[in-house]
Design an enzyme around this catalytic site. Sequence first.
Site, mmCIF file in Angstrom:
data_model
loop_
_atom_site.group_PDB
_atom_site.id
_atom_site.type_symbol
_atom_site.label_atom_id
_atom_site.label_comp_id
_atom_site.label_asym_id
_atom_site.label_seq_id
_atom_site.Cartn_x
_atom_site.Cartn_y
_atom_site.Cartn_z
ATOM 1 N N PHE A 29 0.974 -1.364 0.111
ATOM 2 C CA PHE A 29 0.150 0.045 -0.134
ATOM 3 C C PHE A 29 0.940 1.173 -0.024
ATOM 4 O O PHE A 29 1.709 1.504 0.674
ATOM 5 C CB PHE A 29 -1.040 -0.180 1.343
ATOM 6 C CG PHE A 29 -1.753 1.014 1.408
ATOM 7 C CD1 PHE A 29 -2.858 1.439 0.452
ATOM 8 C CD2 PHE A 29 -1.811 1.969 2.502
ATOM 9 C CE1 PHE A 29 -3.656 2.540 0.518
ATOM 10 C CE2 PHE A 29 -2.533 2.927 2.641
ATOM 11 C CZ PHE A 29 -3.476 3.401 1.723
ATOM 12 N N SER A 97 3.502 -6.986 2.483
ATOM 13 C CA SER A 97 2.641 -6.053 3.281
ATOM 14 C C SER A 97 1.213 -6.192 2.579
ATOM 15 O O SER A 97 0.836 -7.147 2.474
ATOM 16 C CB SER A 97 3.155 -4.567 3.155
ATOM 17 O OG SER A 97 2.431 -3.883 4.210
ATOM 18 N N MET A 98 0.501 -5.216 2.122
ATOM 19 C CA MET A 98 -0.709 -5.163 1.351
ATOM 20 C C MET A 98 -0.591 -6.356 0.299
ATOM 21 O O MET A 98 -1.589 -6.834 -0.123
ATOM 22 C CB MET A 98 -1.236 -3.817 1.002
ATOM 23 C CG MET A 98 -2.624 -4.085 0.241
ATOM 24 S SD MET A 98 -3.095 -2.402 -0.576
ATOM 25 C CE MET A 98 -1.843 -2.883 -2.143
ATOM 26 N N ASP A 196 8.525 -4.118 13.465
ATOM 27 C CA ASP A 196 7.810 -3.717 12.397
ATOM 28 C C ASP A 196 7.004 -2.753 13.146
ATOM 29 O O ASP A 196 5.863 -3.074 13.637
ATOM 30 C CB ASP A 196 6.997 -4.753 11.697
ATOM 31 C CG ASP A 196 6.333 -4.394 10.534
ATOM 32 O OD1 ASP A 196 5.997 -3.210 10.193
ATOM 33 O OD2 ASP A 196 5.870 -5.233 9.713
ATOM 34 N N HIS A 225 9.953 -3.207 8.366
ATOM 35 C CA HIS A 225 8.736 -3.550 7.545
ATOM 36 C C HIS A 225 9.176 -4.043 6.093
ATOM 37 O O HIS A 225 8.757 -5.068 5.702
ATOM 38 C CB HIS A 225 7.721 -2.541 7.515
ATOM 39 C CG HIS A 225 6.431 -2.871 6.769
ATOM 40 N ND1 HIS A 225 5.789 -3.886 7.023
ATOM 41 C CD2 HIS A 225 6.099 -2.492 5.768
ATOM 42 C CE1 HIS A 225 4.591 -4.075 6.182
ATOM 43 N NE2 HIS A 225 4.650 -3.055 5.419
#
Length: 253
Positions: A29, A97-98, A196, A225
């Site tokens: 994202f 992530s996303m 993270d 992250h």
Amino acid sequence: MTLPPGAAAFTSDGQGVNAATGVLLSHGFTGSPVSLAAWARHLSAQGYAVSLPLLPGHGTTWQELARTPWELWYDAYDRSYQQLAERTDSVVAAGLSMGGTLALRLAAHRPVAGVAVVNPGLTIDDPRARYSGLLKYVQRSVPAIANNIKLDGQDEGAYLRTPVGGVHQLMRLFKDTTAVLPRITAPVLAFRSTVDSVVPDSSMDVLRRYLGSELEVVPLENSYHVATMDHDAPLIFDRSHQFIQRISAGAPA
């Protein structure tokens, strides 16, 4: 927005003994393919057919992302899956992530061979996120979540602001994906950073609780992250390659 080098979509044809296996990657994202470019190139060098699309609303402006529904992110990822599946025998879904969220959702709806995700998102710690559908009319953006990277000198090519409207869409995607986690039958390899500040540990708790298939978690002790651009990137690249080899051979992952 001017995209940094490596931020454009990436595709490569397979070569050699691994050519029949495709790997579909997705960035996160507000990010861009630059965050996964090295991973994509590594997998391509192993002979896999690789696809790494630039998702709608990304690579332009945060204002455009604010207007982009999550379904368009997923549709772009799913189209790339279909194109990759047409030229390979099996596809592994992967993402950061996303992008990991999209990979998990795809695995619930498509016959993927496996899933490899890095710090996948399924929850947001900030209590304001649940009200983002209303807050977006009051505050259009908040400070960026970009470049949470321990290694100096890295730039993932993300937006300098995070659109609140986009956060609302992200919350909707998380809810939808959580609901279909029990449908997943393919093995899942998850890389998780011990530090993270973007994706909370509760995301992994949700994955462990609801995932319908085998889960292997690899801790990343020297990365934040965006671990695919951090100190542990070589570990991610090597272990994902080993994972793909195992599931391609039909052995337990």
